[in-house]
Design a protein around this motif. Structure first.
Motif, PDB file in Angstrom:
ATOM      1  N   TYR A   1       0.855  -1.185   0.000  1.00  0.00           N
ATOM      2  CA  TYR A   1       0.000   0.000   0.000  1.00  0.00           C
ATOM      3  C   TYR A   1       0.888   1.231   0.000  1.00  0.00           C
ATOM      4  CZ  TYR A   1      -3.405  -3.479   1.109  1.00  0.00           C
ATOM      5  OH  TYR A   1      -4.195  -4.600   1.045  1.00  0.00           O
ATOM      6  N   LEU A   2       0.627   2.137  -0.915  1.00  0.00           N
ATOM      7  CA  LEU A   2       1.387   3.363  -1.014  1.00  0.00           C
ATOM      8  C   LEU A   2       0.518   4.494  -0.479  1.00  0.00           C
ATOM      9  CD1 LEU A   2       3.652   4.588  -3.775  1.00  0.00           C
ATOM     10  CD2 LEU A   2       1.779   6.052  -3.097  1.00  0.00           C
ATOM     11  N   ARG A   3       1.021   5.186   0.529  1.00  0.00           N
ATOM     12  CA  ARG A   3       0.318   6.349   1.082  1.00  0.00           C
ATOM     13  C   ARG A   3       1.065   7.592   0.639  1.00  0.00           C
ATOM     14  NH1 ARG A   3      -0.515   6.634   7.346  1.00  0.00           N
ATOM     15  NH2 ARG A   3       1.481   7.685   7.325  1.00  0.00           N
ATOM     16  N   VAL A   4       0.405   8.409  -0.140  1.00  0.00           N
ATOM     17  CA  VAL A   4       1.026   9.634  -0.649  1.00  0.00           C
ATOM     18  C   VAL A   4       0.329  10.828  -0.017  1.00  0.00           C
ATOM     19  CG1 VAL A   4      -0.385   9.550  -2.752  1.00  0.00           C
ATOM     20  CG2 VAL A   4       1.665  10.938  -2.727  1.00  0.00           C
ATOM     21  N   SER A   5       1.131  11.754   0.504  1.00  0.00           N
ATOM     22  CA  SER A   5       0.611  12.977   1.131  1.00  0.00           C
ATOM     23  C   SER A   5       1.205  14.166   0.388  1.00  0.00           C
ATOM     24  CB  SER A   5       1.035  13.056   2.594  1.00  0.00           C
ATOM     25  OG  SER A   5       0.614  11.915   3.297  1.00  0.00           O
ATOM     26  N   TRP A   6       0.345  15.120   0.013  1.00  0.00           N
ATOM     27  CA  TRP A   6       0.802  16.304  -0.701  1.00  0.00           C
ATOM     28  C   TRP A   6      -0.204  17.429  -0.538  1.00  0.00           C
ATOM     29  CZ3 TRP A   6      -2.399  12.823  -2.577  1.00  0.00           C
ATOM     30  CH2 TRP A   6      -3.363  13.190  -3.488  1.00  0.00           C
ATOM     31  N   ASP A   7       0.289  18.615  -0.336  1.00  0.00           N
ATOM     32  CA  ASP A   7      -0.539  19.825  -0.284  1.00  0.00           C
ATOM     33  C   ASP A   7      -1.781  19.663   0.603  1.00  0.00           C
ATOM     34  OD1 ASP A   7       1.344  20.704  -2.103  1.00  0.00           O
ATOM     35  OD2 ASP A   7       0.004  20.653  -3.825  1.00  0.00           O
ATOM     36  N   GLY A   8      -1.626  19.020   1.762  1.00  0.00           N
ATOM     37  CA  GLY A   8      -2.750  18.834   2.682  1.00  0.00           C
ATOM     38  C   GLY A   8      -3.702  17.713   2.300  1.00  0.00           C
ATOM     39  N   ARG A   9      -3.347  16.927   1.290  1.00  0.00           N
ATOM     40  CA  ARG A   9      -4.181  15.794   0.856  1.00  0.00           C
ATOM     41  C   ARG A   9      -3.449  14.499   1.145  1.00  0.00           C
ATOM     42  NH1 ARG A   9      -5.273  18.739  -4.730  1.00  0.00           N
ATOM     43  NH2 ARG A   9      -7.175  19.827  -4.169  1.00  0.00           N
ATOM     44  N   GLU A  10      -4.211  13.411   1.161  1.00  0.00           N
ATOM     45  CA  GLU A  10      -3.608  12.100   1.359  1.00  0.00           C
ATOM     46  C   GLU A  10      -4.449  11.059   0.640  1.00  0.00           C
ATOM     47  OE1 GLU A  10      -1.698  10.804   5.187  1.00  0.00           O
ATOM     48  OE2 GLU A  10      -3.492   9.549   5.220  1.00  0.00           O
ATOM     49  N   LYS A  11      -3.755  10.082   0.045  1.00  0.00           N
ATOM     50  CA  LYS A  11      -4.456   8.989  -0.624  1.00  0.00           C
ATOM     51  C   LYS A  11      -3.659   7.727  -0.433  1.00  0.00           C
ATOM     52  CE  LYS A  11      -7.027   7.694  -4.630  1.00  0.00           C
ATOM     53  NZ  LYS A  11      -7.590   8.072  -5.900  1.00  0.00           N
ATOM     54  N   VAL A  12      -4.356   6.595  -0.263  1.00  0.00           N
ATOM     55  CA  VAL A  12      -3.721   5.291  -0.141  1.00  0.00           C
ATOM     56  C   VAL A  12      -4.091   4.478  -1.382  1.00  0.00           C
ATOM     57  CG1 VAL A  12      -3.553   3.165   1.189  1.00  0.00           C
ATOM     58  CG2 VAL A  12      -3.764   5.354   2.374  1.00  0.00           C
ATOM     59  N   LEU A  13      -3.080   3.930  -2.018  1.00  0.00           N
ATOM     60  CA  LEU A  13      -3.265   3.139  -3.241  1.00  0.00           C
ATOM     61  C   LEU A  13      -2.610   1.781  -3.065  1.00  0.00           C
ATOM     62  CD1 LEU A  13      -2.087   6.024  -5.546  1.00  0.00           C
ATOM     63  CD2 LEU A  13      -4.441   5.234  -5.406  1.00  0.00           C
ATOM     64  N   GLY A  14      -3.345   0.712  -3.353  1.00  0.00           N
ATOM     65  CA  GLY A  14      -2.778  -0.630  -3.276  1.00  0.00           C
ATOM     66  C   GLY A  14      -2.062  -0.980  -4.583  1.00  0.00           C
ATOM     67  N   PHE A  15      -1.020  -1.794  -4.464  1.00  0.00           N
ATOM     68  CA  PHE A  15      -0.332  -2.285  -5.677  1.00  0.00           C
ATOM     69  C   PHE A  15       0.320  -3.625  -5.398  1.00  0.00           C
ATOM     70  CE2 PHE A  15       3.044   0.026  -3.546  1.00  0.00           C
ATOM     71  CZ  PHE A  15       4.193  -0.715  -3.807  1.00  0.00           C
ATOM     72  N   VAL A  16       0.639  -4.324  -6.485  1.00  0.00           N
ATOM     73  CA  VAL A  16       1.292  -5.628  -6.419  1.00  0.00           C
ATOM     74  C   VAL A  16       2.640  -5.511  -7.113  1.00  0.00           C
ATOM     75  CG1 VAL A  16       1.177  -8.029  -7.189  1.00  0.00           C
ATOM     76  CG2 VAL A  16      -0.906  -6.853  -6.442  1.00  0.00           C
ATOM     77  N   LYS A  17       3.655  -6.073  -6.435  1.00  0.00           N
ATOM     78  CA  LYS A  17       4.984  -6.141  -7.068  1.00  0.00           C
ATOM     79  C   LYS A  17       5.268  -7.582  -7.410  1.00  0.00           C
ATOM     80  CE  LYS A  17       9.804  -5.468  -6.823  1.00  0.00           C
ATOM     81  NZ  LYS A  17      10.972  -5.619  -6.061  1.00  0.00           N
TER      82      LYS A  17
END
Length: 80
Positions: free
Chosen positions: A64-80
């Motif tokens: 799971y990748l959690r990206v935070s930017w400019d007061g926002r946040e989103k979690v995105l799942g991925f498979v390696k």
């Protein structure tokens, strides 16, 4: 409108690409968590509307990748 998307999924060539709907004003912060919720990568990435970074140090699996930017946040799942 997609604020941020991750591709390709599953990851190819050990590299994650993020595409932002609007270019961030400040460098985004990235956390990658394994399927147990442990942080395995923590970093800041360059500002851009389409950025990529290597993940060759991660074993195959679900993350799971959690990206935070400019007061926002989103979690995105991925498979390696």
């Amino acid at each position: 409108e997609h604020l941020v998307s991750l591709y390709p999924n599953p990851v190819q060539r050990n590299e994650i690409h993020l595409k932002f709907g609007v270019m961030p004003k400040f460098a985004p912060s990235i956390l990658i968590l394994d399927n147990l919720g442990r942080v395995v990568v923590q970093k800041s990435i360059r500002i851009g509307s389409d950025v990529s970074f290597p993940i060759d140090n991660l074993a195959s699996g679900q993350y799971y990748l959690r990206v935070s930017w400019d007061g926002r946040e989103k979690v995105l799942g991925f498979v390696k």
